[in-house]
Every structure is written in C-alpha cells, then in structure tokens.
Design an enzyme around this catalytic site. Structure first.
Site, PDB file in Angstrom:
ATOM      1  N   ALA A 123       0.862  -1.193   0.000  1.00  0.00           N
ATOM      2  CA  ALA A 123       0.000   0.000   0.000  1.00  0.00           C
ATOM      3  C   ALA A 123       0.890   1.232   0.000  1.00  0.00           C
ATOM      4  O   ALA A 123       2.108   1.128   0.189  1.00  0.00           O
ATOM      5  CB  ALA A 123      -0.891   0.004   1.232  1.00  0.00           C
ATOM      6  N   LYS A 124       0.322   2.369  -0.207  1.00  0.00           N
ATOM      7  CA  LYS A 124       1.032   3.640  -0.050  1.00  0.00           C
ATOM      8  C   LYS A 124       0.002   4.719   0.156  1.00  0.00           C
ATOM      9  O   LYS A 124      -1.152   4.585  -0.283  1.00  0.00           O
ATOM     10  CB  LYS A 124       1.856   3.947  -1.306  1.00  0.00           C
ATOM     11  CG  LYS A 124       3.041   4.838  -1.041  1.00  0.00           C
ATOM     12  CD  LYS A 124       4.185   4.046  -0.441  1.00  0.00           C
ATOM     13  CE  LYS A 124       5.428   4.843  -0.239  1.00  0.00           C
ATOM     14  NZ  LYS A 124       6.548   3.977   0.171  1.00  0.00           N
ATOM     15  N   GLY A 125       0.416   5.804   0.799  1.00  0.00           N
ATOM     16  CA  GLY A 125      -0.518   6.899   1.017  1.00  0.00           C
ATOM     17  C   GLY A 125       0.176   8.229   0.935  1.00  0.00           C
ATOM     18  O   GLY A 125       1.401   8.295   0.860  1.00  0.00           O
TER      19      GLY A 125
END
Ligand code: NAD
Length: 437
Positions: A123-125
């Site tokens: 994931a990444k944000g």
C-alpha cells in the site's frame, strides 16, 4: 515550522520537491510488470488482478489553520494487494504528490514484501501539502484528520502505514494516537517507524541503508578486488544514503563521491565519511555542500563517474535514456525507489551493468518495520544486534533467491528476476486462495 521538526527526526527529510522529475511512475511499474508477466508466461487472469490496485481512497478533509482559517487537504491511500497479508506501506507529504505516484509506490511495496518474503501486501498513502510551510500544530491536525479519514481501512491486521518522504516517527506517533483514541486502547501495531519510546524497533533508522549495503556486499563477493580498491559513488545523503555510506565505510569500502540536492563532493582517495556525517548534520540543509578537503562535483557528474558501484539513494528517475549510456559503474544498487527508468534499464542491460533493483535493495526498511510490528504485537522487544542479524539473514537469502530466479527465467537483469520471484509468490497465493466468492 515543520522543517524544524523534520530536522530533529531521523533522516532529516530534506527532499527538494521542485527537483523531482516527472515521468509517469505508474506507467513505469506497469511496463515492468507486463514485461515480467510475458517472460514468466503468467496466466493472463492473474496479470489482470495484479495490474489493478484493490482499493483506491481519495479523501478531502478540512483542517483549521493557526490563523483561524480553514484549508481543505486531499489525501490518498492506495491498497494494492493484500493477498499475502495486511497491506503495508508509507505515507508521504508532498505538494506534488499524484495518485499515479501513490499507485506505483503501492504496487512496488507489494513486490518488495514478496521478494523478501514478509507476510504483507502493499500500500502507499499521501497528503497533498507542503510540510515546509505548515506549523507543527497544523501538521499534527492534518495527520490526525487524515488518520481519522482512514478509520476502518487501517489497523494492525488490515493496513499498516509507516513514514515515507517528509513524514517521520513523530508523524507516526500522531497516527498511532489518533487511531488508539478512536478504538479506545493503545494499538502499537497500527503503524511502524515509531519512536523507540512508543514501540519503535532498534535498528529501524539504519535498516534501509544497512540492507542496501548487505546486498551490495553480496554482489561484490565474487570480485577479486579488495574492498578499499573498489570505488563507490552515492547519490543523496539523507536517511538511506548516509546510513549506507556509513556502514560501507566502516566495512572498508572507499566512497569517492557523494552528491545531494544542494551540492556534491569528490575525493579519489576516498571521502572521510565520519567527518562528512558530522559536517552534514550541522549544515542548515543537512547537505554535504561546502565540505572542505574535497573537490566539488555535480549530480550529473556523479552519476557518470568512473567508479565500480553507483548507489542512487535519493529520488526517482535519475538514470534515464538520456544518461544511461554514460554510466560507467559496473554495479548499480538502488537505494531509492524507482531511480532507473525502463528505457535506461534496456541500455544498462545491453552494457552488461548489474542493477540490484529497488524492490530488493531497499527492502531492509520494510523488513525491520515487520520486526517492529512483530515486537509490538507481542510486547517483546529485541536488541539491535538481534535485529541486524535477522535483517542480514533475510537480505542475503533474498539476494540469492533473486539470483536463482534470474537463472530460472534465463533473464539478463535482476529487476525482471526480482519481479518474477515476487509475482510467482503472489500468483501462487491467489491460486491457493481462489477467486471469491
Ligand atoms: P531523505 O529525505 O532522508 O533524503 C533524501 C536525499 O536525497 C537528501 O540527501 C536530498 O538532499 C537528496 N536529494 C533530493 N533531491 C535531489 C536531487 N535532485 N539530486 C540529488 N539529491 C537529491 O529520504 P530517504 O528516506 O533517504 O529516501 C531516499 C529514497 O529512498 C526515496 O526514493 C525513498 O522512497 C527511498 N526509500 C526510503 C526508505 C527509508 O526507510 N527511508 C525505504 C525504502 C526506500
């Protein structure tokens, strides 16, 4: 100002936004994935699944500023895959962040955790903001409101954020606190990269640089030259680069050049790295610029130096089709995410230059984040030696597995080999679990 906060934290976070070149990183990742799928003769149904992030969240939220006005902020969380375990990936704050950048980094996390065999997905944000222009209390409110908007989407068994560009252990403390307030008890496992005082892991700060060093050292084992005769050039002097340089220097390697966003230094006899670290730590921009007793060098010159090893540890898109042909190093070890474009990869492969790809080379950070999560969920903490020993075992084993994958698929480059190793593991899990319902 937040710059003061970042300076006081690990790594410094001195990234110069305006200097980041813009290729489409998501297109680059898709190019690499499709190329790998073709070589592996991957079932097209599996490719279809891996090509798409599972969930993309865009959140717009208001934050009260210090002067009483209200600003709207846009945040992203891209959950690419949780086939092998909870989503895992950092959060970056940047005025130029785009959804495609976050998607690309989320997918790279899926591949990275698979390469080193951690029980995670990817994931990444990020939040579109300029942390350098916000006060510490504004940054805290942005972080808290962003975390609130992710309630239900993050959690120790769901998705575990960590620091990335322009975020740091303090930001992780605010995320942990907000999440813990919402659920009614302290939850150490919700984020990694925390300060040591609240469940951080020994060795996490140095972990990425240490991992870069371990795989480089493995790759150089078969060379006949002494360590001190091998010349290394390092791009960047932030968290990854400075720790890599420090550990490589302590191990006996000769680092002849370092360049960051503000300047570069060169000494053919080898830079005095302990002195350079002290110099940069007191420099207002944490830079090597102006270091005495060394010649100056530009970033462009550094990338094209006649050295044995080039370690791009700063930012993406540094080795492109424009300069790949001028690279003289015989080994490139990618401390940064995405420093080499697919076009440049082709040129480097033709020239026989070995590239240890980001998804292997800089996986030390997420590996020790995994150790942090394990320690936090068990409330049992290890000493630094234990962390470093376990990291060494995982990085060395993964390097060997990537090399074996290169032979298995009969490919020239380690990037395709590492991608194939990762995709193989993800595909196997998709096959075992089946398609719901
Ligand atoms: P950082 O902010 O601590 O350091 C970045 C360094 O890059 C600084 O020295 C800065 O001066 C330099 N830099 C910025 N723009 C530059 C330019 N145009 N030319 C030359 N140098 C420039 O960041 P970091 O944590 O060391 O991360 C560096 C890279 O490693 C990023 O790609 C990041 O995504 C990747 N990475 C970091 C970690 C980690 O644990 N920190 C883990 C995996 C990957």
């Amino acid at each position: 100002m937040y710059s003061e906060v970042l300076k006081s934290m690990d790594g410094g976070g001195q990234m110069e936004m305006h200097m980041i070149p813009h290729e489409n990183p998501w297109e680059n990742v898709l190019t690499q994935l499709r190329h790998t799928a073709e070589i592996m003769k991957l079932d097209p149904n599996i490719t279809k699944i891996i090509e798409k992030p599972e969930k993309t969240v865009i959140t717009n939220f208001p934050v009260k500023m210090d002067d009483g006005s209200v600003e709207m902020f846009e945040g992203y969380r891209v959950q690419h895959s949780n086939h092998r375990g909870p989503y895992k990936g950092g959060v970056r704050y940047s005025p130029t962040i785009s959804l495609d950048e976050v998607k690309a980094l989320a997918a790279l996390m899926t591949f990275k955790t698979a390469v080193v065999n951690l029980p995670y997905g990817g994931a990444k944000g990020g939040v579109v903001c300029d942390p350098w222009k916000l006060s510490k209390s504004e940054l805290m409110r942005v972080t808290r409101r962003f975390t609130y908007s992710l309630m239900g989407l993050i959690g120790p068994e769901i998705d575990i954020p960590a620091p990335d560009m322009n975020t740091n252990p303090e930001v992780m403390s605010w995320m942990l606190d907000t999440y813990s307030m919402m659920i009614g008890h302290t939850e150490l496992g919700v984020v990694t990269g925390k300060p040591l005082e609240i469940g951080g892991s020994a060795g996490r700060v140095e972990a990425t640089g240490r991992g870069v060093f371990i795989v480089m050292d493995e790759a150089l084992k078969t060379r006949r030259k002494n360590k001190s005769d091998l010349k290394l050039a390092v791009q960047g002097f932030g968290n990854v680069a400075s720790n890599f340089a420090k550990i490589a220097h302590e191990s006996g390697y000769r680092i002849v050049a370092v360049a960051d966003a503000f300047g570069g230094v060169y000494d053919s006899g080898g830079l005095d790295i302990p002195k350079l670290l002290t110099y940069a730590s007191s420099h207002p921009k944490r830079s090597v610029e102006g270091f005495p007793d060394a010649e100056t060098i530009t970033n462009k010159e550094l990338l094209e130096l006649d050295v044995d090893v080039l370690a791009p540890c700063a930012l993406e898109n540094q080795i492109t089709e424009k300069n790949a042909d001028n690279v003289k190093a015989s080994l490139i070890v990618e401390g940064a995410n995405g420093p080499t474009t697919p076009d440049a990869d082709e040129v480097l492969n033709e020239k026989g230059i070995m590239v240890i790809p980001d998804i292997l080379a800089n996986a030390g950070g997420v590996t020790v984040s995994y150790f942090e999560w394990v320690q936090g969920t068990q409330s049992l903490f290890w000493d630094e030696q234990e962390v470093n020993d376990r990291l060494k075992r995982i990085m060395s084993r993964s390097f060997e597995e990537v090399r074996a994958s290169k032979d298995k698929y009969n490919v020239k480059d380690l990037r395709t080999a590492a991608m194939a190793l990762a995709v193989e593991k993800i595909a196997k899990v998709i096959e075992l679990r089946g398609i719901f319902p």
